[in-house]
Scaffold this motif. Structure first.
Motif, PDB file in Angstrom:
ATOM      1  N   PRO A  39       0.823  -1.211   0.000  1.00 47.66           N
ATOM      2  CA  PRO A  39       0.000   0.000   0.000  1.00 47.66           C
ATOM      3  C   PRO A  39       0.854   1.256   0.000  1.00 47.66           C
ATOM      4  O   PRO A  39       2.001   1.251   0.452  1.00 47.66           O
ATOM      5  CB  PRO A  39      -0.819  -0.123   1.284  1.00 47.66           C
ATOM      6  CG  PRO A  39       0.014  -0.985   2.178  1.00 47.66           C
ATOM      7  CD  PRO A  39       0.707  -1.950   1.271  1.00 47.66           C
TER       8      PRO A  39
ATOM      9  N   VAL B 198      -7.738  -1.855   2.440  1.00 49.39           N
ATOM     10  CA  VAL B 198      -6.712  -1.558   1.450  1.00 49.39           C
ATOM     11  C   VAL B 198      -7.385  -0.851   0.278  1.00 49.39           C
ATOM     12  O   VAL B 198      -8.413  -1.325  -0.231  1.00 49.39           O
ATOM     13  CB  VAL B 198      -6.019  -2.845   0.962  1.00 49.39           C
ATOM     14  CG1 VAL B 198      -4.889  -2.501  -0.013  1.00 49.39           C
ATOM     15  CG2 VAL B 198      -5.485  -3.653   2.134  1.00 49.39           C
TER      16      VAL B 198
ATOM     17  N   LEU C  85      -3.360   2.044   3.121  1.00 51.10           N
ATOM     18  CA  LEU C  85      -3.965   1.099   4.058  1.00 51.10           C
ATOM     19  C   LEU C  85      -4.478   1.867   5.264  1.00 51.10           C
ATOM     20  O   LEU C  85      -3.726   2.578   5.924  1.00 51.10           O
ATOM     21  CB  LEU C  85      -2.922   0.064   4.498  1.00 51.10           C
ATOM     22  CG  LEU C  85      -3.287  -0.848   5.674  1.00 51.10           C
ATOM     23  CD1 LEU C  85      -4.450  -1.763   5.316  1.00 51.10           C
ATOM     24  CD2 LEU C  85      -2.062  -1.671   6.103  1.00 51.10           C
TER      25      LEU C  85
ATOM     26  N   GLY D 153      -7.017   0.863  -3.643  1.00 47.26           N
ATOM     27  CA  GLY D 153      -6.215   0.816  -4.862  1.00 47.26           C
ATOM     28  C   GLY D 153      -7.102   0.712  -6.080  1.00 47.26           C
ATOM     29  O   GLY D 153      -8.314   0.990  -6.029  1.00 47.26           O
TER      30      GLY D 153
END
Length: 455
Positions: A64, A147, A120, A149
């Motif tokens: 992360p 998390v 994170l 992304g």
């Protein structure tokens, strides 16, 4: 502007111990309600629980872009706690790792910061209330990690925030327990904020209502009063363990993600020092990327702990200490020299014969090769108990002390203390995993390391 990244993975952690509310009631001669309270063990704190949730969320090799740790009960002040979480996860050194602490709203702050950075977010808290208080009865200990992304399982499509200053809940920094004003006052302050923030977020997402609604607040009665006004089409949830501080919103959101289907929407409302509302939409990936063990499953399993034992763990019952020497304070220099081993359980594997050494070594014990080692972390590995001992003389807040020699599936052998009891269930051949805990605390310094936990 909307956040760039969505949730790609998540994980939660609920401690193994449960306190009977009926026992609290009978001990204090009050009506404490029914059910149980989720309680952290004597060797757990917000840092160790945060590590457990993050381990469940992070897949192998996931890196992360930043770690944001939110808690109202930090193990340290004047020192970052996120750095211990960072070290235990074995994350790369060129990463921002920071604390967001002080109020339950820090949980939302961590989520938004991680969403903006693709990082994170770790939300963990221990709620300590005076015996018989609402915090004791209606609170809980736990952690959640998210998390962020690309290619998410849930994306943030709208959000709104309102800030207001009024005295509803507070805690003197020198006190372990908090205070709360009369609940009706807080409800009157929060109700219009909740309605306005929810309406604004839904309008921004071009929705009239969401499929699922998550509503959490340090004012635990608020959710009951306003749930009808912002109810979801399918479900309306509060924190599954009662007020859990910064992890409140994370645990409630994770419980919905455990069940949400693709394209369903989730309205998350957190009323703390104002009100924050997020609207998320689940993607096609959610059916295949849920956390390994759901919040509901974790809540169902747990072992009973006597109420006086729990009070002792929290320092609310001052019992006679053992007549043994106090443990020594962990020193900074040797701890710094062994950070990889102490925090990430990083050993070494011989490049010549592939023998795993715990702790790490320069010279191979099998083939005597020198400086032919590479690092290997066993923090996520499972193993088998080859032998164990039950010590009923050594002091522990939860006797007896159980030590077990573990042979790891990936290679390597080491002796670990066994967490959360289990002396009656432990046997040669028992399967265990690793859990990050506190071995002891002395002079305000916590000695963190790994323990074995029965599967």
């Amino acid at each position: 502007m909307m956040t760039q990244f969505g949730i790609t993975a998540y994980g939660t952690y609920l401690p193994a111990h449960r306190i009977s509310l009926a026992e609290i009631g009978s001990t204090l001669n009050i009506n404490a309600g029914r059910g149980v309270r989720v309680a952290a063990s004597f060797d757990e704190d917000s840092t160790t629980m945060g590590v457990a949730a993050a381990v469940a969320a992070l897949g192998p090799g996931v890196a992360p872009n930043g770690l944001y740790f939110a808690t109202t009960t930090p193990a340290y002040a004047d020192k970052a706690n996120a750095t211990a979480v960072h070290a235990a996860l074995g994350l790369r050194p060129d990463m921002l790792a920071v604390d967001l602490a002080g109020s339950a709203r820090s949980g939302i702050a961590a989520l938004l910061a991680a969403a903006n950075a693709g990082g994170l977010a770790v939300l963990a808290d221990m709620r300590v209330g005076r015996p018989g208080s609402s915090d004791e009865r209606n609170g809980g200990d736990g952690a959640a990690a998210f998390v962020f992304g690309g290619d998410p399982i849930a994306e943030i499509i709208a959000r709104s925030s309102l800030t207001a200053e009024f005295l509803d809940r507070w805690r003197d920094p020198r006190s372990a327990t908090g205070e709360q004003w009369e609940e009706r006052f807080g409800i009157e302050q929060y109700q219009p904020l909740v309605r306005k923030a929810a309406a604004k977020a839904l309008a921004s997402a071009e929705l009239t209502e969401a499929d699922h609604v998550v509503l959490v607040s340090p004012n635990v009665t608020l959710a009951k009063r306003v749930s009808k006004a912002v109810a979801g089409k399918l479900t309306t949830r509060n924190s599954p363990i009662g007020h859990a501080g910064t992890s409140d919103v994370g645990l409630a959101l994770a419980a919905v993600l455990d069940e949400a289907e693709p394209d369903e929407t989730i309205l998350v409302i957190s009323a703390a020092d104002g009100c924050d509302a997020l609207v998320l939409r689940a993607t096609e990936r959610i059916s295949h990327a849920r956390q390994p063990i759901s919040v509901a499953a974790q809540l169902e399993h747990g072992s009973s702990v006597p109420y006086p034992t729990y009070l002792t763990w929290r320092g609310l019952l001052d019992r006679e200490p053992p007549r043994r020497p106090e443990p020594d304070r962990v020193a900074g220099p040797p701890s710094a020299r062994t950070t990889g081993w102490k925090f990430a359980l990083t050993g070494s594997v011989c490049g010549s014969c592939e023998m795993v050494h715990l702790p790490p070594a320069r010279v191979c014990k099998r083939c005597s090769a020198i400086d032919a080692m590479s690092e290997v972390s066993l923090a996520r590995s499972e193993g088998v108990v080859t032998t164990f001992t039950v010590d009923r003389l050594a002091y522990s807040p939860a006797p007896p002390v159980v030590d077990a020699v573990v042979d790891f599936d990936a290679g390597g052998r080491y002796a670990f203390e066994v967490a959360d009891g289990g002396s009656d269930r432990l046997a040669v051949g028992s399967r265990v995993r690793m859990t990050f805990r506190r071995l002891h605390s002395a002079a305000g310094v916590h000695n963190y390391f790994w323990k074995a936990q029965l599967l």
